[in-house]
Design a protein around this motif. Structure first.
Motif, mmCIF file in Angstrom:
data_model
loop_
_atom_site.group_PDB
_atom_site.id
_atom_site.type_symbol
_atom_site.label_atom_id
_atom_site.label_comp_id
_atom_site.label_asym_id
_atom_site.label_seq_id
_atom_site.Cartn_x
_atom_site.Cartn_y
_atom_site.Cartn_z
ATOM 1 N N GLN A 265 0.822 -1.214 0.000
ATOM 2 C CA GLN A 265 0.000 0.000 0.000
ATOM 3 C C GLN A 265 0.854 1.261 0.000
ATOM 4 O OE1 GLN A 265 -2.095 0.674 3.726
ATOM 5 N NE2 GLN A 265 -0.505 -0.398 4.863
ATOM 6 N N LEU A 266 2.048 1.172 0.593
ATOM 7 C CA LEU A 266 2.905 2.340 0.710
ATOM 8 C C LEU A 266 3.552 2.705 -0.620
ATOM 9 C CD1 LEU A 266 4.578 1.503 4.140
ATOM 10 C CD2 LEU A 266 2.531 2.864 3.685
ATOM 11 N N LEU A 267 3.554 1.774 -1.558
ATOM 12 C CA LEU A 267 4.067 2.072 -2.893
ATOM 13 C C LEU A 267 3.081 2.930 -3.681
ATOM 14 C CD1 LEU A 267 5.486 -1.444 -3.841
ATOM 15 C CD2 LEU A 267 6.738 0.532 -2.922
ATOM 16 N N ARG A 268 1.818 2.873 -3.266
ATOM 17 C CA ARG A 268 0.772 3.598 -3.997
ATOM 18 C C ARG A 268 0.500 4.977 -3.422
ATOM 19 N NH1 ARG A 268 -1.500 -1.709 -3.432
ATOM 20 N NH2 ARG A 268 -1.493 -2.842 -5.420
ATOM 21 N N SER A 269 0.637 5.104 -2.090
ATOM 22 C CA SER A 269 0.265 6.371 -1.455
ATOM 23 C C SER A 269 0.903 6.472 -0.075
ATOM 24 C CB SER A 269 -1.259 6.459 -1.327
ATOM 25 O OG SER A 269 -1.633 7.568 -0.530
ATOM 26 N N PRO A 270 1.277 7.696 0.338
ATOM 27 C CA PRO A 270 1.775 7.891 1.704
ATOM 28 C C PRO A 270 0.658 8.103 2.718
ATOM 29 C CG PRO A 270 1.915 9.960 0.520
ATOM 30 C CD PRO A 270 1.373 8.938 -0.463
ATOM 31 N N ARG A 271 -0.591 8.022 2.278
ATOM 32 C CA ARG A 271 -1.705 8.365 3.165
ATOM 33 C C ARG A 271 -1.776 7.518 4.430
ATOM 34 N NH1 ARG A 271 -7.050 8.701 -0.338
ATOM 35 N NH2 ARG A 271 -7.878 8.686 1.792
ATOM 36 N N PRO A 272 -1.498 6.220 4.382
ATOM 37 C CA PRO A 272 -1.532 5.465 5.644
ATOM 38 C C PRO A 272 -0.560 6.004 6.682
ATOM 39 C CG PRO A 272 -1.620 3.964 3.791
ATOM 40 C CD PRO A 272 -1.342 5.314 3.220
ATOM 41 N N VAL A 273 0.646 6.350 6.253
ATOM 42 C CA VAL A 273 1.636 6.902 7.182
ATOM 43 C C VAL A 273 1.173 8.255 7.706
ATOM 44 C CG1 VAL A 273 4.002 7.763 7.411
ATOM 45 C CG2 VAL A 273 3.548 5.656 6.129
ATOM 46 N N LEU A 274 0.661 9.086 6.823
ATOM 47 C CA LEU A 274 0.195 10.410 7.240
ATOM 48 C C LEU A 274 -0.968 10.292 8.221
ATOM 49 C CD1 LEU A 274 0.323 12.297 3.811
ATOM 50 C CD2 LEU A 274 1.970 12.409 5.695
ATOM 51 N N ALA A 275 -1.848 9.321 7.991
ATOM 52 C CA ALA A 275 -2.973 9.127 8.902
ATOM 53 C C ALA A 275 -2.494 8.672 10.278
ATOM 54 C CB ALA A 275 -3.945 8.101 8.320
ATOM 55 N N ALA A 276 -1.510 7.766 10.310
ATOM 56 C CA ALA A 276 -0.974 7.303 11.588
ATOM 57 C C ALA A 276 -0.271 8.427 12.335
ATOM 58 C CB ALA A 276 -0.017 6.137 11.358
ATOM 59 N N VAL A 277 0.468 9.251 11.611
ATOM 60 C CA VAL A 277 1.138 10.397 12.243
ATOM 61 C C VAL A 277 0.091 11.374 12.782
ATOM 62 C CG1 VAL A 277 2.577 12.422 11.798
ATOM 63 C CG2 VAL A 277 3.247 10.185 10.892
ATOM 64 N N SER A 278 -0.935 11.634 11.989
ATOM 65 C CA SER A 278 -1.990 12.553 12.423
ATOM 66 C C SER A 278 -2.673 12.039 13.686
ATOM 67 C CB SER A 278 -3.017 12.724 11.298
ATOM 68 O OG SER A 278 -4.138 13.453 11.738
ATOM 69 N N GLY A 279 -2.967 10.742 13.722
ATOM 70 C CA GLY A 279 -3.608 10.167 14.903
ATOM 71 C C GLY A 279 -2.713 10.219 16.124
ATOM 72 N N THR A 280 -1.431 9.967 15.933
ATOM 73 C CA THR A 280 -0.484 10.025 17.054
ATOM 74 C C THR A 280 -0.410 11.438 17.612
ATOM 75 O OG1 THR A 280 0.809 8.203 16.116
ATOM 76 C CG2 THR A 280 1.895 9.605 17.751
ATOM 77 N N LEU A 281 -0.336 12.438 16.735
ATOM 78 C CA LEU A 281 -0.273 13.828 17.196
ATOM 79 C C LEU A 281 -1.561 14.230 17.915
ATOM 80 C CD1 LEU A 281 1.463 15.510 14.128
ATOM 81 C CD2 LEU A 281 2.477 14.951 16.345
ATOM 82 N N ALA A 282 -2.708 13.778 17.390
ATOM 83 C CA ALA A 282 -3.976 14.086 18.059
ATOM 84 C C ALA A 282 -4.022 13.430 19.436
ATOM 85 C CB ALA A 282 -5.144 13.598 17.200
ATOM 86 N N GLY A 283 -3.506 12.210 19.540
ATOM 87 C CA GLY A 283 -3.454 11.550 20.833
ATOM 88 C C GLY A 283 -2.524 12.254 21.808
ATOM 89 N N LEU A 284 -1.411 12.741 21.311
ATOM 90 C CA LEU A 284 -0.480 13.486 22.164
ATOM 91 C C LEU A 284 -1.116 14.761 22.688
ATOM 92 C CD1 LEU A 284 2.859 13.071 20.175
ATOM 93 C CD2 LEU A 284 2.370 12.179 22.460
ATOM 94 N N ARG A 285 -1.849 15.441 21.830
ATOM 95 C CA ARG A 285 -2.526 16.663 22.285
ATOM 96 C C ARG A 285 -3.533 16.331 23.391
ATOM 97 N NH1 ARG A 285 -2.204 17.920 16.686
ATOM 98 N NH2 ARG A 285 -4.302 17.100 16.298
ATOM 99 N N TYR A 286 -4.268 15.254 23.218
ATOM 100 C CA TYR A 286 -5.220 14.834 24.249
ATOM 101 C C TYR A 286 -4.481 14.509 25.539
ATOM 102 C CZ TYR A 286 -8.984 12.269 26.549
ATOM 103 O OH TYR A 286 -9.934 11.845 27.444
ATOM 104 N N LEU A 287 -3.400 13.778 25.414
ATOM 105 C CA LEU A 287 -2.637 13.342 26.581
ATOM 106 C C LEU A 287 -2.084 14.527 27.359
ATOM 107 C CD1 LEU A 287 -1.541 10.649 27.869
ATOM 108 C CD2 LEU A 287 0.525 11.031 26.543
ATOM 109 N N LEU A 288 -1.578 15.525 26.657
ATOM 110 C CA LEU A 288 -0.982 16.688 27.319
ATOM 111 C C LEU A 288 -2.021 17.516 28.061
ATOM 112 C CD1 LEU A 288 1.539 17.812 24.552
ATOM 113 C CD2 LEU A 288 2.085 16.771 26.769
ATOM 114 N N ARG A 289 -3.262 17.510 27.578
ATOM 115 C CA ARG A 289 -4.311 18.295 28.223
ATOM 116 C C ARG A 289 -4.959 17.568 29.398
ATOM 117 N NH1 ARG A 289 -6.056 19.279 22.786
ATOM 118 N NH2 ARG A 289 -7.768 17.814 23.150
ATOM 119 N N ALA A 290 -4.859 16.230 29.404
ATOM 120 C CA ALA A 290 -5.609 15.434 30.381
ATOM 121 C C ALA A 290 -4.865 15.359 31.717
ATOM 122 C CB ALA A 290 -5.848 14.035 29.842
#
Length: 299
Positions: A265-290
């Motif tokens: 899948q990574l040969l076709r698009s970087p979207r899976p990696v970008l989605a995982a990075v986006s989710g990790t950053l969103a989780g970090l933001r939640y974690l820092l506020r909690a």
């Protein structure tokens, strides 16, 4: 069937899944004679109309939702089922199938002890069993477990109205993924028992509700929500030191989640990696506020 189902409600959250509802839920509900509450998480108007037509044909209660996630949809359906008098709730994924008698056996577990969350052995479409039900509390990942699981899959989960009210259902923070782990950890903390019946089998065609069904590639939402949900779970259950460990292991977890969809899948698009990075950053933001929990679940 000899058992009565007057107290049972089947709860399903649907997203672009009307064909799966017809294939899996309709025959199960017909055999059991159980009430069904289906929540349609918004995708588009034709899908919503198709779900409502199914509901009218089979006598289901269909509720419309804007799509605030799986847990929110289940909570909405559960409120309706409890208001209608259900005392046992069976949460089922649209892409899951199981024998009616197997479900009734799980229902009996809950009737015997209302402080119980019960589930079957879950296998994939090829018949391979999933023994994942443990938690690696150090690295922050779900792992295989023996006969005493720490959590049960939300794809098929049976509980009592009493325990559901005690837990106040699924937490609203997750959206998708890790909410079943959170629910089960809170349940055991409240004195409930988890029962996984490995002699009862449910087939979970996990690709059935994915937009890339038929391939290994998951949806971008799968990658993002998995990575975010893990860190939301950490915020809700861990002390400060354990949170730091989970953050340090976040890149390795994100990589593992992406590779569930295969390398091609990574040969076709970087979207899976970008989605995982986006989710990790969103989780970090939640974690820092909690704030840290007063009583961490695990050190």
């Amino acid at each position: 069937m000899p058992q009565t189902t007057a107290d049972l409600a089947l709860i399903v959250v649907s997203y672009r899944s009307h064909r799966l509802l017809e294939r899996n839920l309709a025959p199960l509900a017909a055999v059991l004679g159980a009430r069904c509450v289906v929540v349609d998480n918004w995708s588009d108007a034709p899908e919503r109309e198709a779900v409502h037509q199914l509901g009218e044909r089979h006598g289901w209660t269909v509720l419309d939702a804007p799509n605030d996630g799986f847990g929110a949809g289940v909570n909405l359906a559960a409120r309706q089922a409890l208001a209608d008098g259900a005392t046992v709730l069976a949460v089922l994924n649209p892409d899951l199938s199981l024998e009616p008698q197997h479900l009734l056996t799980l229902v009996d577990e809950v009737r015997h002890d209302p402080m119980t969350l019960a589930g079957p052995q879950v296998v994939d479409a090829a018949g391979r069993p999933s023994r994942v039900g443990g938690i690696d509390w150090r690295r922050g990942r779900t792992v295989p477990t023996g006969p005493a699981p720490e959590w049960l899959s939300g794809a098929c989960l049976v509980t009592s109205a009493q325990l559901w009210r005690t837990l106040d259902g699924f937490a609203h923070d997750f959206g998708m993924y890790w909410e079943d782990v959170d629910l089960c950890v809170r349940a055991t903390g409240a004195g409930a028992r988890l029962v996984r019946r490995d002699d009862l089998v449910a087939v979970h065609d996990a690709g059935g509700t994915q937009e890339h069904a038929g391939t290994r590639r998951k949806s971008d939402l799968y990658y993002r929500a998995n990575c975010r949900g893990r860190l939301v779970f950490a915020a809700r259950h861990l002390d400060r030191r354990a949170r730091v460990r989970w953050v340090l292991w976040a890149p390795a977890y994100a990589r593992a989640v992406v590779l569930r969809g295969g390398r091609r899948q990574l040969l076709r698009s970087p979207r899976p990696v970008l989605a995982a990075v986006s989710g990790t950053l969103a989780g970090l933001r939640y974690l820092l506020r909690a704030p840290s929990p007063e009583r961490p679940t695990h050190p």
